[in-house]
Design a protein around this motif. Structure first.
Motif, PDB file in Angstrom:
ATOM      1  N   SER A 169       0.947  -0.940   0.059  1.00  0.00           N
ATOM      2  CA  SER A 169      -0.262   0.276  -0.279  1.00  0.00           C
ATOM      3  C   SER A 169       0.596   1.514   0.033  1.00  0.00           C
ATOM      4  O   SER A 169       0.422   2.278  -0.020  1.00  0.00           O
ATOM      5  N   SER A 170       1.769   1.010   0.627  1.00  0.00           N
ATOM      6  CA  SER A 170       3.131   2.205   1.009  1.00  0.00           C
ATOM      7  C   SER A 170       4.278   1.956  -0.815  1.00  0.00           C
ATOM      8  O   SER A 170       5.406   3.069  -0.380  1.00  0.00           O
ATOM      9  N   GLN A 171       4.102   0.945  -1.483  1.00  0.00           N
ATOM     10  CA  GLN A 171       5.101   0.229  -2.361  1.00  0.00           C
ATOM     11  C   GLN A 171       4.951   1.396  -3.024  1.00  0.00           C
ATOM     12  O   GLN A 171       3.834   1.621  -4.095  1.00  0.00           O
ATOM     13  N   VAL A 172       5.885   2.524  -4.366  1.00  0.00           N
ATOM     14  CA  VAL A 172       6.087   3.012  -5.292  1.00  0.00           C
ATOM     15  C   VAL A 172       6.887   1.826  -6.166  1.00  0.00           C
ATOM     16  O   VAL A 172       6.440   2.834  -7.391  1.00  0.00           O
ATOM     17  N   SER A 173       8.017   1.700  -6.158  1.00  0.00           N
ATOM     18  CA  SER A 173       8.458   0.172  -7.380  1.00  0.00           C
ATOM     19  C   SER A 173       7.923  -0.676  -7.555  1.00  0.00           C
ATOM     20  O   SER A 173       6.971  -1.034  -6.702  1.00  0.00           O
ATOM     21  N   LEU A 222       6.310  -4.581  -8.612  1.00  0.00           N
ATOM     22  CA  LEU A 222       6.357  -5.845  -7.734  1.00  0.00           C
ATOM     23  C   LEU A 222       8.028  -6.437  -7.956  1.00  0.00           C
ATOM     24  O   LEU A 222       9.132  -6.634  -8.822  1.00  0.00           O
ATOM     25  N   THR A 223       8.751  -7.611  -7.145  1.00  0.00           N
ATOM     26  CA  THR A 223       9.758  -7.974  -7.365  1.00  0.00           C
ATOM     27  C   THR A 223       9.235  -9.876  -7.652  1.00  0.00           C
ATOM     28  O   THR A 223       7.726  -9.511  -7.397  1.00  0.00           O
ATOM     29  N   ALA A 224      10.129 -10.476  -8.184  1.00  0.00           N
ATOM     30  CA  ALA A 224       9.467 -12.317  -8.140  1.00  0.00           C
ATOM     31  C   ALA A 224       9.056 -12.183  -6.772  1.00  0.00           C
ATOM     32  O   ALA A 224       8.303 -13.159  -7.149  1.00  0.00           O
ATOM     33  N   MET A 225       9.714 -11.995  -5.765  1.00  0.00           N
ATOM     34  CA  MET A 225       9.259 -13.113  -4.947  1.00  0.00           C
ATOM     35  C   MET A 225       8.238 -12.392  -4.591  1.00  0.00           C
ATOM     36  O   MET A 225       6.669 -13.359  -3.824  1.00  0.00           O
ATOM     37  N   GLN A 226       7.400 -11.188  -4.581  1.00  0.00           N
ATOM     38  CA  GLN A 226       5.828 -10.492  -3.845  1.00  0.00           C
ATOM     39  C   GLN A 226       5.336 -11.112  -5.327  1.00  0.00           C
ATOM     40  O   GLN A 226       4.058 -11.538  -5.109  1.00  0.00           O
ATOM     41  N   ARG A 227       5.521 -11.136  -6.135  1.00  0.00           N
ATOM     42  CA  ARG A 227       4.238 -11.936  -7.406  1.00  0.00           C
ATOM     43  C   ARG A 227       4.079 -12.935  -7.135  1.00  0.00           C
ATOM     44  O   ARG A 227       3.012 -13.509  -6.668  1.00  0.00           O
ATOM     45  N   GLU A 228       5.258 -13.761  -7.333  1.00  0.00           N
ATOM     46  CA  GLU A 228       4.783 -15.064  -6.517  1.00  0.00           C
ATOM     47  C   GLU A 228       3.596 -15.338  -5.006  1.00  0.00           C
ATOM     48  O   GLU A 228       3.307 -16.235  -5.258  1.00  0.00           O
ATOM     49  N   ALA A 229       3.947 -14.302  -4.267  1.00  0.00           N
ATOM     50  CA  ALA A 229       3.261 -14.408  -2.943  1.00  0.00           C
ATOM     51  C   ALA A 229       2.278 -14.413  -3.076  1.00  0.00           C
ATOM     52  O   ALA A 229       1.169 -14.761  -2.984  1.00  0.00           O
ATOM     53  N   ILE A 230       1.961 -13.190  -3.920  1.00  0.00           N
ATOM     54  CA  ILE A 230       0.718 -12.666  -4.239  1.00  0.00           C
ATOM     55  C   ILE A 230      -0.108 -14.125  -4.852  1.00  0.00           C
ATOM     56  O   ILE A 230      -1.318 -13.909  -4.796  1.00  0.00           O
ATOM     57  N   HIS A 231       1.085 -14.232  -6.067  1.00  0.00           N
ATOM     58  CA  HIS A 231      -0.157 -15.867  -6.617  1.00  0.00           C
ATOM     59  C   HIS A 231      -0.919 -16.395  -5.567  1.00  0.00           C
ATOM     60  O   HIS A 231      -1.824 -17.308  -6.328  1.00  0.00           O
ATOM     61  N   GLU A 232       0.471 -17.648  -4.909  1.00  0.00           N
ATOM     62  CA  GLU A 232      -0.281 -17.997  -3.890  1.00  0.00           C
ATOM     63  C   GLU A 232      -1.044 -17.637  -2.940  1.00  0.00           C
ATOM     64  O   GLU A 232      -1.515 -19.424  -1.938  1.00  0.00           O
ATOM     65  N   HIS A 233      -1.699 -16.220  -2.659  1.00  0.00           N
ATOM     66  CA  HIS A 233      -1.642 -16.458  -1.842  1.00  0.00           C
ATOM     67  C   HIS A 233      -2.819 -16.647  -0.869  1.00  0.00           C
ATOM     68  O   HIS A 233      -3.245 -17.336  -0.356  1.00  0.00           O
ATOM     69  N   PRO A 234      -3.946 -17.174  -1.856  1.00  0.00           N
ATOM     70  CA  PRO A 234      -5.337 -17.716  -1.572  1.00  0.00           C
ATOM     71  C   PRO A 234      -5.208 -19.548  -1.382  1.00  0.00           C
ATOM     72  O   PRO A 234      -6.036 -19.820  -0.235  1.00  0.00           O
ATOM     73  N   ILE A 235      -3.785 -19.848  -1.991  1.00  0.00           N
ATOM     74  CA  ILE A 235      -3.273 -21.553  -1.045  1.00  0.00           C
ATOM     75  C   ILE A 235      -2.972 -21.475  -0.331  1.00  0.00           C
ATOM     76  O   ILE A 235      -3.606 -21.933   0.826  1.00  0.00           O
ATOM     77  N   ARG A 236      -1.760 -20.327   0.685  1.00  0.00           N
ATOM     78  CA  ARG A 236      -1.442 -20.326   1.626  1.00  0.00           C
ATOM     79  C   ARG A 236      -2.390 -19.889   2.369  1.00  0.00           C
ATOM     80  O   ARG A 236      -3.224 -20.453   3.728  1.00  0.00           O
ATOM     81  N   SER A 237      -3.844 -18.881   2.322  1.00  0.00           N
ATOM     82  CA  SER A 237      -4.908 -18.659   3.079  1.00  0.00           C
ATOM     83  C   SER A 237      -5.964 -19.526   3.708  1.00  0.00           C
ATOM     84  O   SER A 237      -6.142 -20.129   4.697  1.00  0.00           O
ATOM     85  N   ASN A 277       0.492   4.713  -5.241  1.00  0.00           N
ATOM     86  CA  ASN A 277       1.036   5.316  -6.179  1.00  0.00           C
ATOM     87  C   ASN A 277      -0.467   5.710  -7.069  1.00  0.00           C
ATOM     88  O   ASN A 277      -0.666   5.932  -8.107  1.00  0.00           O
ATOM     89  N   ARG A 278      -1.667   6.311  -6.149  1.00  0.00           N
ATOM     90  CA  ARG A 278      -3.025   6.638  -6.377  1.00  0.00           C
ATOM     91  C   ARG A 278      -3.692   7.025  -5.155  1.00  0.00           C
ATOM     92  O   ARG A 278      -3.442   6.546  -4.438  1.00  0.00           O
ATOM     93  N   PRO A 279      -4.649   8.018  -5.760  1.00  0.00           N
ATOM     94  CA  PRO A 279      -5.612   8.257  -4.770  1.00  0.00           C
ATOM     95  C   PRO A 279      -6.770   7.526  -4.777  1.00  0.00           C
ATOM     96  O   PRO A 279      -6.500   6.878  -5.967  1.00  0.00           O
ATOM     97  N   ALA A 280      -7.541   8.056  -3.716  1.00  0.00           N
ATOM     98  CA  ALA A 280      -9.008   6.983  -3.618  1.00  0.00           C
ATOM     99  C   ALA A 280      -9.541   7.433  -4.422  1.00  0.00           C
ATOM    100  O   ALA A 280      -9.772   8.608  -4.781  1.00  0.00           O
TER     101      ALA A 280
END
Length: 379
Positions: A187-191, A193-208, A267-270
């Motif tokens: 929510s506060s990152q402007v750079s 996504l890293t490869a690890m972040q992309r993988e974590a996002i992709h896998e989070h439904p399984i992890r949940s 990176n964007r307003p509400a």
């Protein structure tokens, strides 16, 4: 027996009135049977100090059979904002609980939140659409709570029963369990996504789902919805790329998208509810679930600041007969001067039609959470 603390469901107790559930000691010994009364504040405080508990199944049953206690405007003004703050902390504690306590904590937090929503659905919507004055909260937790509130509102609009509304709330609350802290960082990152972040996002439904299963959650509809909430009918979603997705999973996906648009990111307003609703409609114009979500909030949801054709500035306090015709508490007169006592305006009248949505900082008076709850309660 799953239990939750008596303190977490304090707002479902009316002193001197029969209890809708039994109260037990920390060792599960019965202290007060269903139908008995807690006489006064001193007795209630004493029970909470000793850690009194409530059977979560009895609590859920009572919620199905009886409405939440009617709250006066004075109560909403004095206590509701405080209880919203406490409930958000209960949700945060539940989502970060160890596996052996998570199911119990989720039941307690859910019971508290749903009883607050029942007390004032309009205040619940205002909590979602209004931006916080500070950024000290945990974005992942806040977003989960907002998505859950939106799902419950849409389910109620569609006429789903209490059990299905509760399941929708809990599924949305836990769909991002596997990436709550990552959500907060993003929510506060402007750079990029890293490869690890992309993988974590992709896998989070399984992890949940893994985390919920480890906590003893075995409701197949709940777990399936969490697993599929990023799948799409065209099979281009994730984590498995399936096209045959359940109704609840679809609702979770729309609530996730819609409420995320309502929150500011680095990176964007509400977006306004009108903008977020327009985007969702363009994405899913044929979906009755998306339509229910948009209509349950309206174009100008409670908590929105608007200008009327009369020149008055006011706070939307509830939806009207049409999505663009809310009821508004006028805070100023036609000259923009603050009123000592706000006046309720029906924006379906031509002279009081909404002509502009204003940012919250344009309010002519300071609108604290307590003030907003009071204005909504008085409508």
């Amino acid at each position: 027996m799953r239990v939750c603390s008596l303190s977490s469901v304090k707002n479902r107790i009316v002193l001197g009135q029969p209890l809708a559930f039994s109260v037990r000691d920390t060792d599960r010994t019965l202290l007060l049977a269903r139908g008995q009364v807690i006489a006064d504040e001193a007795q209630l405080s004493a029970l909470m100090r000793r850690g009194a508990l409530v059977d979560a199944s009895e609590l859920a049953e009572s919620a199905r059979q009886t409405p939440a206690p009617t709250r006066s405007a004075a109560y909403l003004r004095e206590r509701l904002s405080e209880e919203w703050g406490r409930s958000q902390q209960e949700v945060r504690n539940a989502l970060s609980s160890p596996p052996e306590r998570m199911a119990e904590a989720l039941d307690g937090a859910t019971a508290l939140m749903l009883s607050l929503i029942d007390s004032s659905p309009e205040v619940a919507l205002s909590q979602v659409v209004r931006q916080p004055e500070s950024t000290s909260g945990h974005y992942g937790v806040t977003h989960s709570l907002h998505a859950a509130t939106a799902c419950q509102a849409a389910a109620r609009y569609l006429g789903w029963g209490p059990d299905d509304q509760r399941r929708a709330f809990q599924a949305a609350l836990t769909m991002n369990l596997g990436m709550l802290d990552l959500q907060a960082r993003l929510s506060s990152q402007v750079s990029p996504l890293t490869a690890m972040q992309r993988e974590a996002i992709h896998e989070h439904p399984i992890r949940s789902v893994e985390m919920l299963s480890a906590a003893g959650i075995d409701d197949p509809d709940w777990l399936e919805a969490v697993l599929q909430h990023h799948e799409t009918p065209d099979g281009r979603g994730y984590p498995h790329g399936v096209g045959d997705i359940g109704e609840l999973a679809e609702m979770l996906r729309y609530a996730d998208i819609y409420t995320a648009r309502l929150s500011a990111r680095a990176n964007r307003p509400a977006m306004s509810a009108a903008q977020a609703g327009k985007e969702l409609h363009q994405m899913a114009a044929q979906s009755p679930l998306a339509a229910a979500l948009i209509k349950s909030f309206g174009i100008f949801p409670p908590g929105s600041l608007v200008r009327l054709a009369s020149g008055e500035v006011g706070l939307v306090v509830r939806n009207g007969d049409k999505a663009h015709r809310p009821m508004v508490s006028a805070l100023t007169n036609a000259n923009g001067e603050p009123r000592q006592t706000p006046v309720l305006r029906d924006s379906s009248r031509e002279d009081h039609a909404v002509v502009a949505l204003l940012p919250s900082h344009a309010s002519p008076i300071r609108l604290s959470d307590e003030r907003i709850a009071a204005l909504i309660a008085a409508a």
